[in-house]
Design an enzyme around this catalytic site. Structure first.
Site, mmCIF file in Angstrom:
data_model
loop_
_atom_site.group_PDB
_atom_site.id
_atom_site.type_symbol
_atom_site.label_atom_id
_atom_site.label_comp_id
_atom_site.label_asym_id
_atom_site.label_seq_id
_atom_site.Cartn_x
_atom_site.Cartn_y
_atom_site.Cartn_z
ATOM 1 N N ASN A 139 31.702 -6.550 -3.184
ATOM 2 C CA ASN A 139 30.585 -6.271 -2.595
ATOM 3 C C ASN A 139 29.423 -5.152 -2.954
ATOM 4 O OD1 ASN A 139 28.424 -6.107 -0.596
ATOM 5 N ND2 ASN A 139 29.756 -5.227 1.143
ATOM 6 N N LYS A 151 26.638 -4.361 -2.279
ATOM 7 C CA LYS A 151 25.983 -3.935 -1.219
ATOM 8 C C LYS A 151 24.457 -3.918 -1.689
ATOM 9 C CE LYS A 151 29.773 -1.596 1.009
ATOM 10 N NZ LYS A 151 30.295 -0.559 1.710
ATOM 11 N N HIS A 193 29.753 -7.680 8.528
ATOM 12 C CA HIS A 193 29.879 -6.183 7.809
ATOM 13 C C HIS A 193 29.530 -5.064 8.861
ATOM 14 C CE1 HIS A 193 30.242 -2.847 5.079
ATOM 15 N NE2 HIS A 193 30.922 -3.774 4.479
ATOM 16 N N GLU A 207 38.292 -3.994 7.572
ATOM 17 C CA GLU A 207 37.629 -2.976 7.144
ATOM 18 C C GLU A 207 37.517 -1.792 8.015
ATOM 19 O OE1 GLU A 207 35.486 -3.899 3.354
ATOM 20 O OE2 GLU A 207 34.031 -4.090 5.072
ATOM 21 N N GLY A 218 33.723 3.819 2.132
ATOM 22 C CA GLY A 218 32.747 4.712 1.362
ATOM 23 C C GLY A 218 33.352 6.289 1.542
ATOM 24 N N SER A 221 37.331 2.120 0.799
ATOM 25 C CA SER A 221 37.846 3.125 -0.089
ATOM 26 C C SER A 221 39.060 2.567 -0.847
ATOM 27 C CB SER A 221 38.183 4.194 0.484
ATOM 28 O OG SER A 221 36.938 4.928 0.993
ATOM 29 N N GLY A 225 33.796 -2.334 -2.286
ATOM 30 C CA GLY A 225 32.442 -1.878 -2.366
ATOM 31 C C GLY A 225 32.080 -0.907 -3.339
ATOM 32 N N GLY A 226 32.397 0.477 -3.400
ATOM 33 C CA GLY A 226 31.966 1.361 -4.422
ATOM 34 C C GLY A 226 32.584 0.869 -5.811
HETATM 35 P P1 13P Z 1 33.908 0.852 -0.219
HETATM 36 O O1 13P Z 1 35.069 0.184 -0.979
HETATM 37 O O2 13P Z 1 32.788 1.518 -0.880
HETATM 38 O O3 13P Z 1 34.665 1.751 0.940
HETATM 39 O O4 13P Z 1 33.201 -0.224 0.725
HETATM 40 C C1 13P Z 1 34.207 -0.935 1.272
HETATM 41 C C2 13P Z 1 33.113 -2.110 1.805
HETATM 42 O O5 13P Z 1 32.601 -2.123 3.012
HETATM 43 C C3 13P Z 1 33.275 -3.571 1.536
HETATM 44 O O6 13P Z 1 32.667 -4.610 1.974
#
Ligand code: 13P
Length: 233
Positions: free
Chosen positions: A6, A8, A85, A157, A163, A194, A215-216
């Protein structure tokens, strides 16, 4: 194992093209689902990946300025779509009913929804985690047949883990995964929040996890590669 990336709302077009090139050159990567910003869906060129969107309209085509419909996503090759989300629930005030409508739109087009559920820190501290997740799942899948429900990939999640670099304990994750699988025994359940190359050795001990929503880490191909190698071994 399902790995969904993702991105984002990150990367300029130029950065996205370079990022994609980097991923393409990492030949030994396993198949994954890439969910770029909507704007770059049409730029997707990765042969070893499936294409995912981060959002879809709760309506079909029509006079809905700024929206993108499931049939439009389908027409450019989108096979998966994130829905519900926590960032959209918080910033766009997306409701459970809208999420339910979005899932119906996606299923009509044969796109697999990746439904996100999760609790806030406060809800966890007040012992409301199971209640919150059960309610979110119930509302999102309202009026769906069992067969339709099975098309959904569920992503657990915890909002407080997204994050932040903080993840729940393995027991905490295991407990929620088990709760979800009791109600949805035939669905794949992912973990997100994370997850990275430093904690994957710990996370991979949880056998109930069917994959990850990243995400990150999705924005750092080198670290992602380490994560995937550790996951495999
Ligand atoms: P992070 O991996 O940055 O914590 O984000 C997770 C997320 O929201 C994936 O949809």
């Amino acid at each position: 194992m399902i790995i969904a990336l993702n991105n984002k709302c990150n990367l300029t077009r130029e950065e996205f093209l370079k990022y994609q090139e980097k991923l393409e050159n990492m030949k030994e990567l396993p198949p994954m689902i890439l969910c770029p910003t909507n704007l770059y869906l049409g730029e997707f060129r990765l042969s070893n990946m499936k294409l995912g969107a981060q959002n879809v309209s709760s309506k079909g085509c029509g006079a809905y300025t700024g929206e993108v419909s499931a049939s439009q996503l389908k027409s450019i090759g989108v096979a998966y779509c994130i829905v519900g989300h926590s960032e959209r629930r918080e910033y766009q005030k997306e409701t459970d009913q809208e999420i339910n409508e979005k899932i119906k739109q996606l299923l009509k087009e044969g796109i697999f929804p990746i439904l996100c559920v999760g609790e806030t820190k406060e809800e966890r501290e007040r012992n409301l985690t199971t209640k919150k997740i059960t309610e979110e799942l119930e509302e999102a899948t309202k009026d769906l047949t069992d067969q339709e429900k099975q098309q959904i990939i569920i992503a657990y999640e915890p909002i407080w883990a997204i994050g932040t670099g903080i993840i729940p304990t393995n027991d905490e994750i295991k407990e929620i995964m088990t709760t979800i699988k009791e109600v949805f025994p035939n669905n794949k359940v992912l973990y997100g929040g994370s997850a990275n190359e430093s904690n994957i050795d710990q996370l991979k001990e949880i056998t109930e996890i069917d994959g990850y929503l990243l995400g990150g880490l999705s924005l750092k191909p080198e670290n992602l590669k380490i994560f995937l190698e550790k996951l495999k071994n």
